[in-house]
Design an enzyme around this catalytic site. Structure first.
Site, PDB file in Angstrom:
ATOM      1  N   LYS A  74      54.453  -8.154  30.311  1.00 59.97           N
ATOM      2  CA  LYS A  74      54.252  -9.353  29.484  1.00 59.97           C
ATOM      3  C   LYS A  74      55.245  -9.363  28.331  1.00 59.97           C
ATOM      4  O   LYS A  74      55.231  -8.464  27.485  1.00 59.97           O
ATOM      5  CB  LYS A  74      52.841  -9.399  28.898  1.00 59.97           C
ATOM      6  CG  LYS A  74      52.574 -10.748  28.229  1.00 59.97           C
ATOM      7  CD  LYS A  74      51.317 -10.768  27.388  1.00 59.97           C
ATOM      8  CE  LYS A  74      51.572 -10.368  25.952  1.00 59.97           C
ATOM      9  NZ  LYS A  74      52.460 -11.256  25.194  1.00 59.97           N
ATOM     10  N   GLY A 132      55.454  -2.371  19.913  1.00 59.00           N
ATOM     11  CA  GLY A 132      54.998  -3.422  19.003  1.00 59.00           C
ATOM     12  C   GLY A 132      54.426  -2.809  17.748  1.00 59.00           C
ATOM     13  O   GLY A 132      54.806  -1.701  17.347  1.00 59.00           O
ATOM     14  N   SER A 133      53.507  -3.526  17.147  1.00 58.96           N
ATOM     15  CA  SER A 133      52.990  -3.097  15.846  1.00 58.96           C
ATOM     16  C   SER A 133      52.044  -1.898  15.986  1.00 58.96           C
ATOM     17  O   SER A 133      51.392  -1.724  17.028  1.00 58.96           O
ATOM     18  CB  SER A 133      52.250  -4.252  15.179  1.00 58.96           C
ATOM     19  OG  SER A 133      51.164  -4.646  15.975  1.00 58.96           O
ATOM     20  N   THR A 134      51.949  -1.123  14.934  1.00 56.94           N
ATOM     21  CA  THR A 134      51.041   0.029  14.939  1.00 56.94           C
ATOM     22  C   THR A 134      49.599  -0.442  15.074  1.00 56.94           C
ATOM     23  O   THR A 134      48.788   0.197  15.755  1.00 56.94           O
ATOM     24  CB  THR A 134      51.255   0.861  13.661  1.00 56.94           C
ATOM     25  OG1 THR A 134      52.583   1.410  13.740  1.00 56.94           O
ATOM     26  CG2 THR A 134      50.261   2.004  13.539  1.00 56.94           C
ATOM     27  N   VAL A 187      48.353  -3.044  16.776  1.00 59.52           N
ATOM     28  CA  VAL A 187      48.020  -3.307  18.175  1.00 59.52           C
ATOM     29  C   VAL A 187      48.087  -1.999  18.985  1.00 59.52           C
ATOM     30  O   VAL A 187      47.259  -1.776  19.868  1.00 59.52           O
ATOM     31  CB  VAL A 187      48.933  -4.411  18.764  1.00 59.52           C
ATOM     32  CG1 VAL A 187      48.701  -4.569  20.260  1.00 59.52           C
ATOM     33  CG2 VAL A 187      48.667  -5.737  18.068  1.00 59.52           C
ATOM     34  N   GLY A 188      49.028  -1.137  18.666  1.00 61.50           N
ATOM     35  CA  GLY A 188      49.105   0.169  19.359  1.00 61.50           C
ATOM     36  C   GLY A 188      47.807   0.949  19.218  1.00 61.50           C
ATOM     37  O   GLY A 188      47.310   1.548  20.180  1.00 61.50           O
ATOM     38  N   GLU A 228      55.296   2.833  21.453  1.00 55.96           N
ATOM     39  CA  GLU A 228      56.449   2.868  20.539  1.00 55.96           C
ATOM     40  C   GLU A 228      56.156   1.843  19.461  1.00 55.96           C
ATOM     41  O   GLU A 228      56.171   0.650  19.717  1.00 55.96           O
ATOM     42  CB  GLU A 228      57.721   2.552  21.333  1.00 55.96           C
ATOM     43  CG  GLU A 228      58.972   3.045  20.652  1.00 55.96           C
ATOM     44  CD  GLU A 228      59.600   1.958  19.826  1.00 55.96           C
ATOM     45  OE1 GLU A 228      59.241   1.862  18.627  1.00 55.96           O
ATOM     46  OE2 GLU A 228      60.422   1.212  20.354  1.00 55.96           O
ATOM     47  N   CYS A 284      62.425  -1.697  14.831  1.00 50.24           N
ATOM     48  CA  CYS A 284      61.385  -0.714  14.497  1.00 50.24           C
ATOM     49  C   CYS A 284      61.976   0.501  13.781  1.00 50.24           C
ATOM     50  O   CYS A 284      61.343   1.093  12.927  1.00 50.24           O
ATOM     51  CB  CYS A 284      60.624  -0.303  15.741  1.00 50.24           C
ATOM     52  SG  CYS A 284      61.687   0.100  17.114  1.00 50.24           S
ATOM     53  N   GLU A 295      55.879  -1.535   6.837  1.00 49.04           N
ATOM     54  CA  GLU A 295      56.982  -2.144   7.586  1.00 49.04           C
ATOM     55  C   GLU A 295      57.046  -3.632   7.230  1.00 49.04           C
ATOM     56  O   GLU A 295      56.051  -4.342   7.345  1.00 49.04           O
ATOM     57  CB  GLU A 295      56.694  -1.974   9.080  1.00 49.04           C
ATOM     58  CG  GLU A 295      57.827  -2.372   9.977  1.00 49.04           C
ATOM     59  CD  GLU A 295      57.562  -2.022  11.445  1.00 49.04           C
ATOM     60  OE1 GLU A 295      56.460  -2.312  11.927  1.00 49.04           O
ATOM     61  OE2 GLU A 295      58.469  -1.458  12.084  1.00 49.04           O
TER      62      GLU A 295
HETATM   63  P1  NDP Z   1      52.397  -7.295  18.041  1.00 47.87           P
HETATM   64  O1  NDP Z   1      52.208  -5.835  18.068  1.00 47.87           O
HETATM   65  O2  NDP Z   1      51.190  -8.171  17.921  1.00 47.87           O
HETATM   66  O3  NDP Z   1      53.195  -7.773  19.342  1.00 47.87           O
HETATM   67  C1  NDP Z   1      53.810  -6.920  20.289  1.00 47.87           C
HETATM   68  C2  NDP Z   1      53.387  -7.308  21.713  1.00 47.87           C
HETATM   69  O4  NDP Z   1      51.996  -7.036  21.904  1.00 47.87           O
HETATM   70  C3  NDP Z   1      53.555  -8.790  22.024  1.00 47.87           C
HETATM   71  O5  NDP Z   1      53.906  -8.951  23.380  1.00 47.87           O
HETATM   72  C4  NDP Z   1      52.159  -9.311  21.759  1.00 47.87           C
HETATM   73  O6  NDP Z   1      51.912 -10.524  22.395  1.00 47.87           O
HETATM   74  C5  NDP Z   1      51.325  -8.201  22.346  1.00 47.87           C
HETATM   75  N1  NDP Z   1      49.937  -8.153  21.886  1.00 47.87           N
HETATM   76  C6  NDP Z   1      49.393  -8.719  20.783  1.00 47.87           C
HETATM   77  N2  NDP Z   1      48.070  -8.428  20.696  1.00 47.87           N
HETATM   78  C7  NDP Z   1      47.776  -7.661  21.780  1.00 47.87           C
HETATM   79  C8  NDP Z   1      46.590  -7.037  22.264  1.00 47.87           C
HETATM   80  N3  NDP Z   1      45.437  -7.141  21.614  1.00 47.87           N
HETATM   81  N4  NDP Z   1      46.641  -6.305  23.395  1.00 47.87           N
HETATM   82  C9  NDP Z   1      47.802  -6.173  24.051  1.00 47.87           C
HETATM   83  N5  NDP Z   1      48.965  -6.754  23.659  1.00 47.87           N
HETATM   84  C10 NDP Z   1      48.954  -7.481  22.535  1.00 47.87           C
HETATM   85  O7  NDP Z   1      53.390  -7.628  16.885  1.00 47.87           O
HETATM   86  P2  NDP Z   1      53.591  -9.038  16.133  1.00 47.87           P
HETATM   87  O8  NDP Z   1      54.449  -9.857  16.983  1.00 47.87           O
HETATM   88  O9  NDP Z   1      52.298  -9.658  15.722  1.00 47.87           O
HETATM   89  O10 NDP Z   1      54.327  -8.578  14.812  1.00 47.87           O
HETATM   90  C11 NDP Z   1      53.545  -8.116  13.698  1.00 47.87           C
HETATM   91  C12 NDP Z   1      54.224  -6.984  13.014  1.00 47.87           C
HETATM   92  O11 NDP Z   1      54.379  -5.923  13.921  1.00 47.87           O
HETATM   93  C13 NDP Z   1      55.624  -7.287  12.548  1.00 47.87           C
HETATM   94  O12 NDP Z   1      55.609  -7.865  11.289  1.00 47.87           O
HETATM   95  C14 NDP Z   1      56.248  -5.939  12.560  1.00 47.87           C
HETATM   96  O13 NDP Z   1      55.978  -5.292  11.345  1.00 47.87           O
HETATM   97  C15 NDP Z   1      55.558  -5.220  13.678  1.00 47.87           C
HETATM   98  N6  NDP Z   1      56.343  -5.150  14.921  1.00 47.87           N
HETATM   99  C16 NDP Z   1      56.908  -3.972  15.222  1.00 47.87           C
HETATM  100  C17 NDP Z   1      57.665  -3.855  16.355  1.00 47.87           C
HETATM  101  C18 NDP Z   1      58.308  -2.567  16.685  1.00 47.87           C
HETATM  102  O14 NDP Z   1      59.115  -2.519  17.603  1.00 47.87           O
HETATM  103  N7  NDP Z   1      57.982  -1.528  15.988  1.00 47.87           N
HETATM  104  C19 NDP Z   1      57.910  -4.987  17.260  1.00 47.87           C
HETATM  105  C20 NDP Z   1      57.206  -6.185  16.879  1.00 47.87           C
HETATM  106  C21 NDP Z   1      56.460  -6.232  15.741  1.00 47.87           C
HETATM  107  P3  NDP Z   1      52.244 -11.907  21.630  1.00 47.87           P
HETATM  108  O15 NDP Z   1      53.599 -11.825  21.052  1.00 47.87           O
HETATM  109  O16 NDP Z   1      52.191 -12.872  22.722  1.00 47.87           O
HETATM  110  O17 NDP Z   1      51.177 -12.034  20.592  1.00 47.87           O
END
Ligand code: NDP
Length: 482
Positions: free
Chosen positions: A184, A236-238, A240-241, A258, A292, A389
């Site tokens: 996704k 993605g974000s910590t 959601v991780g 990651e 990140c 972050e």
């Molecule tokens: P998220 O962690 O929400 O998004 C990353 C991915 O996870 C997207 O594909 C998102 O889908 C998906 N996702 C969201 N919620 C869920 C869930 N409950 N279960 C499974 N997958 C999910 O990051 P955000 O886009 O909201 O960004 C928020 C903050 O996160 C940023 O401000 C930044 O600080 C950090 N971030 C860090 C990243 C990194 O590489 N370290 C990358 C991105 C963000 P969708 O986009 O469709 O919501």
């Protein structure tokens, strides 16, 4: 126009063909979603709608996982590594052939400067497929353990900052090791993943080996919770991780996470100062700071802090912020309104905490989402802008006197993804690299990536490695584990 300004050098968007709406890619074909609410993806530099995207429901996730399972048991896990490798080589070559199209599409959907999507994202994405194609028939010799076998069906969730590159980081090793994939992309940047689906068709990949489904958080959650998923790979974000880790606790699912970072870019007084300034610019203003491992905290030795501050600001005043499709642009658009709000909120917090804010005052386009490269000085360790972050073009400057103090401050964060060290002394680089709790430590450079080099975090930056021989470990089970 002053004699030294650059004339516009716009890349043409004519090379891409964006459909008005997209279905889900399941079993090597695009199919309509069953029941979700479609959403729009916009160009963050103009706010123009690019396309309507399907929202996958849990039934669609079921269908994608079923297609991946069938492909796994009947075809992909049985195929020889040499044959799998041929498909990966084919994908890599197609990515190279269609690089311009992909780069333009990435820039339109993400807002990153075309020179970055063209010179960084695309070459690296292709390199990941080439690299892992080479591993596909050599897994027995990769010191992974006895008789490495694929894990099964892998759920992969990628963010919006490097949409195609993160896809490549995840899909290439999974496929090389004999797994099949349900991926996704992020809600705001689905288009290159959907173009990658076409590449899978063009490469004649067996149906169901790669499935790409679009949607927002709930679709991601449905992948995470699906009982047919054997392993998850998330960037993605910590926050959601952590939710993912909680969701799969007590199940047999494996995961690599990651997550975020708050890297220290440490400048000693013997560093080549102008190169260090370039390293700072690359460290935090590359990809608008949506990275990140961005060097979002500068730790500078106190006796050169004023000099560095002057040189950095002089350099930042020359950065060209604006149209991402212009080949001269250094800093493009912020990916979404939501992310711009987050950056503005954190910058207001920094000011309220008493740090001094500076930006170049450059002109910004009227439409779209923009933020000027920003420097905070007078930052102390307890400030939120030194701890959290921001994920934007904003850097916090702190000072130190001794190497031990630099290490203590660098490690004083819940994260541990990356760090940079700038010094002339080789022995100091080695000592610092040993002391820093970070997955990657760059010396006299920053943000260098290579598929042969493992990438991943300590502490709340996640676990598992991507890239290199280490990255393969997440995608195999060995005799001892089965
Ligand atoms: P998220 O962690 O929400 O998004 C990353 C991915 O996870 C997207 O594909 C998102 O889908 C998906 N996702 C969201 N919620 C869920 C869930 N409950 N279960 C499974 N997958 C999910 O990051 P955000 O886009 O909201 O960004 C928020 C903050 O996160 C940023 O401000 C930044 O600080 C950090 N971030 C860090 C990243 C990194 O590489 N370290 C990358 C991105 C963000 P969708 O986009 O469709 O919501």
């Amino acid at each position: 126009m002053s004699p030294f300004e650059y004339a516009p050098a716009p890349e043409s968007a004519a090379v891409v063909d964006i459909a008005s709406s997209y279905g889900l890619f399941i079993g090597n074909q695009f199919v309509p979603a069953t029941g979700g609410t479609p959403f729009k993806t916009v160009n963050p530099a103009t706010e123009e709608v690019l396309a309507e995207i399907s929202e996958a429901s849990s039934d669609d996730v079921d269908a994608a996982v079923a297609a991946a399972r069938t492909a796994y048991t009947r075809v992909w896990s049985r195929m020889s590594g040499a044959d799998r490798g041929k498909y990966l080589f084919r994908i890599a070559r197609i990515l190279q052939e269609r690089a311009r199209e992909f780069a333009v599409l990435e820039t339109l959907d993400n807002g990153k400067p075309i020179k970055e999507s063209r010179d960084v994202d695309l070459p690296l994405a292709a390199a990941h497929f080439f690299y892992h194609a080479g591993w596909a028939d050599k897994l027995d010799y990769a010191s992974l353990g006895p008789n490495p076998r694929p894990v099964g069906v892998v759920g992969q969730i990628v963010p919006w900052n490097f949409p195609l590159l993160m896809l490549a980081w995840k899909v290439a090793p999974a496929l090389a090791c004999g797994n099949t994939v349900v991926l996704k992309p992020a809600e705001t940047t689905p288009l290159t993943a959907l173009l990658f689906a076409e590449v899978c068709q063009q490469a004649d990949l067996p149906p169901g080996v790669v499935n790409i489904i679009t949607g927002a958080g709930p679709t991601g959650q449905a992948i995470v919770d699906h009982p047919g998923i054997d392993k998850l790979a998330f960037t993605g974000s910590t926050a959601v991780g952590k939710m993912i880790a909680r969701s799969i606790a007590g199940t047999r699912k494996r995961a690599t996470l990651e997550l975020g970072g708050k890297a220290a870019n440490i400048i000693f007084d013997d560093a080549p100062i102008d190169q260090a300034v370039e390293g700072i610019v690359n460290g935090i203003f590359f990809n608008q700071g949506h990275v990140c491992c961005a060097g979002s905290r500068i730790l500078v030795q106190e006796n050169i802090a004023e000099d560095l501050d002057r040189r950095l600001k002089r350099r930042l005043a020359t950065l060209r912020v604006g149209d991402p499709m212009d080949k001269n642009t250094d800093v493009g658009a912020i990916n979404s309104r939501k992310q711009l709000d987050r950056i503005e909120e954190m910058v207001a917090v920094g000011e309220a905490e008493g740090a001094q804010r500076w930006d170049s005052g450059c002109e910004l386009p009227t439409n779209g989402f923009w933020f000027r490269p920003t420097v905070f000085s007078g930052v102390s360790q307890t400030h939120r802008i030194a701890q959290e972050e921001i994920f934007g073009p904003v850097v916090s400057v702190l000072t130190f006197r001794t190497p031990a103090e630099a290490v203590a401050k660098a490690n004083n964060t819940p994260y541990g993804l990356s760090a940079g060290v700038w010094t002339e002394k080789g022995s100091r680089i080695l000592w610092m690299a040993d002391q820093l709790r970070a997955g990657v430590v760059w010396a006299n450079t920053f943000n260098k990536f290579d598929p042969t080099s493992p990438f991943g975090g300590y502490k709340e930056s996640g676990y598992g490695r991507e890239g290199g021989r280490h990255g393969l470990e997440a995608y195999v089970t060995t005799g001892a584990q089965r």
